[in-house]
Design a protein around this motif. Structure first.
Motif, mmCIF file in Angstrom:
data_model
loop_
_atom_site.group_PDB
_atom_site.id
_atom_site.type_symbol
_atom_site.label_atom_id
_atom_site.label_comp_id
_atom_site.label_asym_id
_atom_site.label_seq_id
_atom_site.Cartn_x
_atom_site.Cartn_y
_atom_site.Cartn_z
ATOM 1 N N SER A 79 0.823 -1.211 0.000
ATOM 2 C CA SER A 79 0.000 0.000 0.000
ATOM 3 C C SER A 79 0.855 1.259 0.000
ATOM 4 C CB SER A 79 -0.960 0.002 1.188
ATOM 5 O OG SER A 79 -0.253 0.020 2.404
ATOM 6 N N TYR A 80 2.039 1.204 0.618
ATOM 7 C CA TYR A 80 2.959 2.338 0.576
ATOM 8 C C TYR A 80 3.353 2.659 -0.864
ATOM 9 C CZ TYR A 80 7.474 4.677 0.572
ATOM 10 O OH TYR A 80 8.503 5.526 0.289
ATOM 11 N N LEU A 133 0.373 4.072 -2.839
ATOM 12 C CA LEU A 133 0.125 5.465 -2.466
ATOM 13 C C LEU A 133 1.191 6.386 -3.063
ATOM 14 C CD1 LEU A 133 -1.664 7.395 -0.891
ATOM 15 C CD2 LEU A 133 -0.254 6.945 1.115
ATOM 16 N N ALA A 185 6.910 11.315 1.133
ATOM 17 C CA ALA A 185 6.485 9.931 0.929
ATOM 18 C C ALA A 185 7.646 9.072 0.434
ATOM 19 C CB ALA A 185 5.330 9.873 -0.072
#
Length: 129
Positions: free
Chosen positions: A80-81, A84, A113
């Motif tokens: 999911s990182y 995203l 991020a």
């Protein structure tokens, strides 16, 4: 029917109501704001959590504190990182195409991020050294 399924059904219905209300607002020309988006996100988060994880009392699925549950959490967190990070990169590119300029805050979030995972891995590794 166990508690997990009943909870998932209730949360699913609430999510559909929130989505329906947002669609109604769009059709009537009203602005969909932070509250609608945040409530849909929170309800979806609760729904997926309810259908994923079991209950210790009812013994009806994988528990988050079990070894398998921890492995699932670890793998899904990393995936999911990167998803995203990809969406933020696409948002920066779309902002450049649409507006002709780059939003500084969005670019800052992209930079933050990009360093989050390596930094967290470094901190966790330091804990074990």
């Amino acid at each position: 029917m166990n508690t997990r399924k009943i909870g998932a059904i209730i949360i699913g219905i609430a999510t559909l109501i929130a989505i329906g209300y947002s669609i109604f607002k769009i059709n009537t020309g009203k602005e969909v704001g932070f509250n609608e988006v945040a409530s849909i996100g929170a309800l979806l988060m609760m729904f997926f959590s309810a259908i994923t994880w079991g209950n210790k009392e009812e013994k009806d699925g994988i528990l988050p504190e079990e070894e398998l549950g921890q492995k699932i959490t670890e793998k899904s967190s990393k995936i999911s990182y990167f998803i995203l990070l990809f969406f933020i990169l696409v948002a920066v590119a779309a902002d450049k195409l649409v507006n002709g300029t780059i939003n500084v805050f969005l670019l800052g979030i992209l930079g933050l991020a990009m360093i989050t995972l390596p930094f967290v891995e470094f901190m966790v590794a330091k804990k074990y050294q």
